[in-house]
Write an enzyme that holds these catalytic residues in place. Structure first.
Site, PDB file in Angstrom:
ATOM      1  N   HIS A   1       0.641  -0.819  -0.620  1.00  0.00           N
ATOM      2  CA  HIS A   1      -0.015  -0.042  -0.404  1.00  0.00           C
ATOM      3  C   HIS A   1       0.960   1.445  -0.367  1.00  0.00           C
ATOM      4  O   HIS A   1       2.083   1.594   1.151  1.00  0.00           O
ATOM      5  CB  HIS A   1      -0.849  -0.140   1.403  1.00  0.00           C
ATOM      6  CG  HIS A   1      -2.164   0.389   0.982  1.00  0.00           C
ATOM      7  ND1 HIS A   1      -1.830   2.144   0.856  1.00  0.00           N
ATOM      8  CD2 HIS A   1      -3.468   1.020   0.928  1.00  0.00           C
ATOM      9  CE1 HIS A   1      -3.207   2.599   0.824  1.00  0.00           C
ATOM     10  NE2 HIS A   1      -4.156   1.313   0.730  1.00  0.00           N
TER      11      HIS A   1
ATOM     12  N   ARG B   1      -7.386   9.852   0.384  1.00  0.00           N
ATOM     13  CA  ARG B   1      -6.708  10.605  -0.451  1.00  0.00           C
ATOM     14  C   ARG B   1      -8.043  10.894  -1.310  1.00  0.00           C
ATOM     15  O   ARG B   1      -8.630  11.195  -2.135  1.00  0.00           O
ATOM     16  CB  ARG B   1      -6.080   9.681  -1.483  1.00  0.00           C
ATOM     17  CG  ARG B   1      -4.031   9.496  -0.965  1.00  0.00           C
ATOM     18  CD  ARG B   1      -3.278   8.834  -1.501  1.00  0.00           C
ATOM     19  NE  ARG B   1      -3.672   7.173  -1.843  1.00  0.00           N
ATOM     20  CZ  ARG B   1      -3.675   7.126  -2.530  1.00  0.00           C
ATOM     21  NH1 ARG B   1      -2.856   6.787  -3.200  1.00  0.00           N
ATOM     22  NH2 ARG B   1      -3.292   5.508  -2.163  1.00  0.00           N
TER      23      ARG B   1
END
Length: 379
Positions: free
Chosen positions: A253, A273
């Protein structure tokens, strides 16, 4: 090994995460006696660490979404190295799987009109992630675990034995898959396991074995993977003649904690995000605009102004580059760090203050905010 327990089942499922439990449920519903082997506690699989959501083109938030777009996003995000047929089946069947989980009791977040909510995520053109706050994996495991318990209750009504159809062996590690025969006649005959609490051995005879043990992320020093991801299934398959493919594709990730050291590797969910968080380097610049590959140029904004407008008007603006597929984000972060524009701690900065005021951060992402505040004193 003179003293050991010996049992017999139609199917042995090695692994009790999302894949393993769903396979065990399918085997039990097909009338097979099924053993589920879990080297950790039941319900404590790596699946619980999945935070963002389940990608499924249900079009609950944006009506333009469909499985064709999901398939295209998947192939493009995989650099067209994907097995296209698997990507197609995934895109086509994902909505039905989400609805199945809901019918079994999963409590997804909802839109204002009551449908399953979907959020933005890296690599997806439309908001597509069905989610439960930032704990989707935990809800998935809870639901599948409850489904297993429900099937055991049905078996008890019929046979008087909760474990007559499906039995879970918690904290029981499989170390070998037995094979019989030679050449084309070679086939599975069972497994050898041991109880982690006592060290006692267990032999299970079975005509079918399903390996659902997850990945190998814990082979690396810094990782968001939990301790279970040690490649057990890969070793078991290789030892009994299986082939390992695409071993270079280990998922990392791109956004995780790097400071303080006590939480190094802790995942920062991709939905941060998706809700407006931006990546900046030590110079305070949003560097992701410099790393948009040609294959994505038409889908992603090239200016900060357009990227910011996308959150309010996605139909007339392109997506921010922070929502590129994970590998592109990871590659960009790595390039900035190598160029000396990273943080003093070996990463970059994930800024959620530029678009979301502090009170909105706490309102929209309460679980994540409290987690960072309590564990790392990061606001």
């Amino acid at each position: 090994m003179s003293d050991y327990q010996r049992l017999s089942f139609d199917v042995v499922v090695i692994g009790a995460g999302g894949a393993g439990l769903r396979a065990a449920i399918a085997a039990r519903e097909a009338g097979m006696t099924t053993a589920v082997m879990s080297k950790s506690l039941f319900g404590k699989a790596h699946t619980v660490m999945a935070e963002g959501g389940i990608a499924a083109s249900m079009a609950n938030v944006n009506s333009h979404d469909n499985w064709h777009v999901h398939f295209r996003d998947t192939m493009r995000g995989g650099k067209f190295l994907n097995n296209y047929r698997m990507a197609q089946l995934h895109a086509q069947e994902a909505p039905e799987c989400v609805w199945e989980l809901e019918s079994w009791g999963a409590l997804f977040d909802r839109t204002k009109d009551g449908r399953i909510s979907q959020r933005n995520f890296g690599g997806h053109e439309y908001p597509r992630l069905a989610h439960v706050g930032d704990r989707t994996g935990l809800e998935m495991i809870r639901t599948l675990q409850q489904r297993v318990v429900g099937l055991q209750q049905e078996d008890f009504q019929e046979s008087g034995d909760f474990e007559s159809g499906i039995r879970v062996f918690a904290e029981c590690t499989v170390t070998k898959i037995f094979m019989t025969g030679e050449g084309d006649e070679r086939r599975v005959s069972g497994v050898l396991a041991y109880w982690r609490t006592t060290g006692e051995f267990l032999v299970i005879e079975a005509a079918s074995v399903i390996i659902a043990t997850g990945g190998i992320g814990k082979s690396f020093k810094v990782t968001s993977n939990s301790w279970e991801y040690t490649g057990d299934g890969h070793a078991l398959a290789l030892e009994c003649g299986g082939s390992l493919i695409n071993m270079e594709f280990v998922q990392f990730h791109p956004t995780g904690m790097v400071w303080p050291p006590s939480v190094r590797g802790l995942l920062v969910t991709e939905s941060v995000r998706g809700d407006g968080g931006v990546l900046t380097n030590s110079e305070g610049r949003r560097f992701m605009f410099d790393y948009i590959p040609d294959v994505f140029k038409d889908k992603y904004a090239t200016t900060e102004e357009e990227a910011d407008r996308w959150y309010e008007d996605p139909d007339n603006n392109r997506r921010p580059p922070e929502l590129l597929p994970r590998d592109e984000v990871a590659r960009a972060i790595n390039s900035e760090v190598k160029a000396g524009r990273g943080s003093p701690h070996g990463g970059v900065f994930l800024d959620v203050s530029s678009r979301l005021p502090a009170d909105a951060i706490k309102t929209k992402l309460p679980s994540m905010w409290h987690q960072f505040k309590e564990l790392a004193d990061v606001d």
